[in-house]
Design a protein around this motif. Structure first.
Motif, PDB file in Angstrom:
ATOM      1  N   LEU A  33       0.826  -1.210   0.000  1.00  0.00           N
ATOM      2  CA  LEU A  33       0.000   0.000   0.000  1.00  0.00           C
ATOM      3  C   LEU A  33       0.861   1.261   0.000  1.00  0.00           C
ATOM      4  CD1 LEU A  33      -2.822  -0.982   2.511  1.00  0.00           C
ATOM      5  CD2 LEU A  33      -3.111  -0.471   0.078  1.00  0.00           C
ATOM      6  N   LEU A  37       0.979   4.154  -2.919  1.00  0.00           N
ATOM      7  CA  LEU A  37       0.604   5.516  -2.527  1.00  0.00           C
ATOM      8  C   LEU A  37       1.672   6.533  -2.903  1.00  0.00           C
ATOM      9  CD1 LEU A  37      -1.144   5.024   0.931  1.00  0.00           C
ATOM     10  CD2 LEU A  37      -2.156   5.992  -1.142  1.00  0.00           C
ATOM     11  N   VAL A 163      -6.226  -0.003  -4.958  1.00  0.00           N
ATOM     12  CA  VAL A 163      -5.889   1.426  -4.979  1.00  0.00           C
ATOM     13  C   VAL A 163      -5.804   1.941  -6.412  1.00  0.00           C
ATOM     14  CG1 VAL A 163      -4.217   3.144  -4.185  1.00  0.00           C
ATOM     15  CG2 VAL A 163      -4.646   1.116  -2.809  1.00  0.00           C
ATOM     16  N   SER A 180      -9.333   6.543  -4.675  1.00  0.00           N
ATOM     17  CA  SER A 180      -8.137   5.718  -4.480  1.00  0.00           C
ATOM     18  C   SER A 180      -7.541   5.937  -3.093  1.00  0.00           C
ATOM     19  CB  SER A 180      -7.100   6.045  -5.557  1.00  0.00           C
ATOM     20  OG  SER A 180      -5.886   5.372  -5.306  1.00  0.00           O
ATOM     21  N   ALA A 184      -7.197   3.232  -0.041  1.00  0.00           N
ATOM     22  CA  ALA A 184      -5.899   2.970   0.590  1.00  0.00           C
ATOM     23  C   ALA A 184      -5.969   3.201   2.096  1.00  0.00           C
ATOM     24  CB  ALA A 184      -4.831   3.863  -0.034  1.00  0.00           C
TER      25      ALA A 184
END
Length: 226
Positions: A33, A37, A163, A180, A184
């Motif tokens: 994740l 990101l 995501v 998104s 997340a």
């Protein structure tokens, strides 16, 4: 042999009992994740067009796939080193007299085991280790290590997909980015809550802590150009 002694003897002789424990699993998801990101967080919705979004998606998927491979390979390496260390202890215990063997085992005891280990219990563990048959050509890498590496790769890569999907289904980058980020955040919170529940902590506090930690780490990675 008491359950306490048997647990330690088993941990010395057999090592990992499962392919990735819950801490490893949720840690890999959190890692995936954070990596994705860093890509979505660097996307400017004001100036980004379809080509920019496409490049971001390719970069995020490729990066997580690459890091999943690297992380999986390191899982195999650390498993092999752990097994080699365990075999070395068994050989050492077999090759010295009982007092030295007890000292070797005592020094290898984790704190949680050592605190309650009696002299008689230590003697029994030494006996178990001495009786453990070590093949002359014991393999350090086993099938479960490769299974663990594959699971690491899958977890890191799959963490990217939820995501990234908003950018696939929504043509406007701004709502896609908001959705998104929301996905997340929920996944990061859920990962922390699951870890907290596993560790006997408050799932709510652990989830919030993981969410805040993840956001801070992502901000640092983006600031450093990662």
């Amino acid at each position: 042999m008491t359950n306490h002694d048997a647990d330690f003897a088993r941990s010395v002789l057999e090592g990992r009992q499962r392919v990735l424990d819950p801490v490893d699993r949720f840690s890999e998801v959190s890692f995936g994740l954070m990596m994705v990101l860093t890509f979505t967080g660097s996307l400017s919705v004001a100036t980004s067009g379809p080509q920019d979004v496409r490049q971001m998606l390719i970069g995020a998927l490729g990066c997580n796939l690459a890091w999943g491979i690297v992380d999986g390979a390191m899982y195999v390496v650390t498993s092999a080193v752990e097994r080699a260390r365990r075999f070395a202890l068994v050989r050492a215990v077999k090759g010295v007299d009982p007092p030295q063997a007890r000292q070797l085992v005592l020094h290898s005891l984790p704190e949680m085991y050592g605190a309650g280990m009696t002299e008689a219990g230590l003697e029994r563990v030494v006996g178990q280790i001495r009786a453990f048959p070590l093949p002359a050509n014991a393999s350090l890498v086993r099938r479960e290590d490769l299974q663990g590496a594959l699971l690491v790769l899958v977890l890191v890569f799959l963490a990217t997909l939820p995501v990234a999907l908003p950018f696939v289904f929504l043509r406007d980058p701004e709502p896609a980015l908001r959705l998104s980020n929301l996905v997340a955040a929920v996944m990061m919170f859920g990962s922390g809550a699951a870890l907290g529940r596993y560790g006997g902590l408050s799932p709510w506090r652990a989830g919030m802590a993981m969410l805040l930690l993840g956001l801070v780490l992502v901000a640092i990675i983006i600031a450093l150009g990662g």
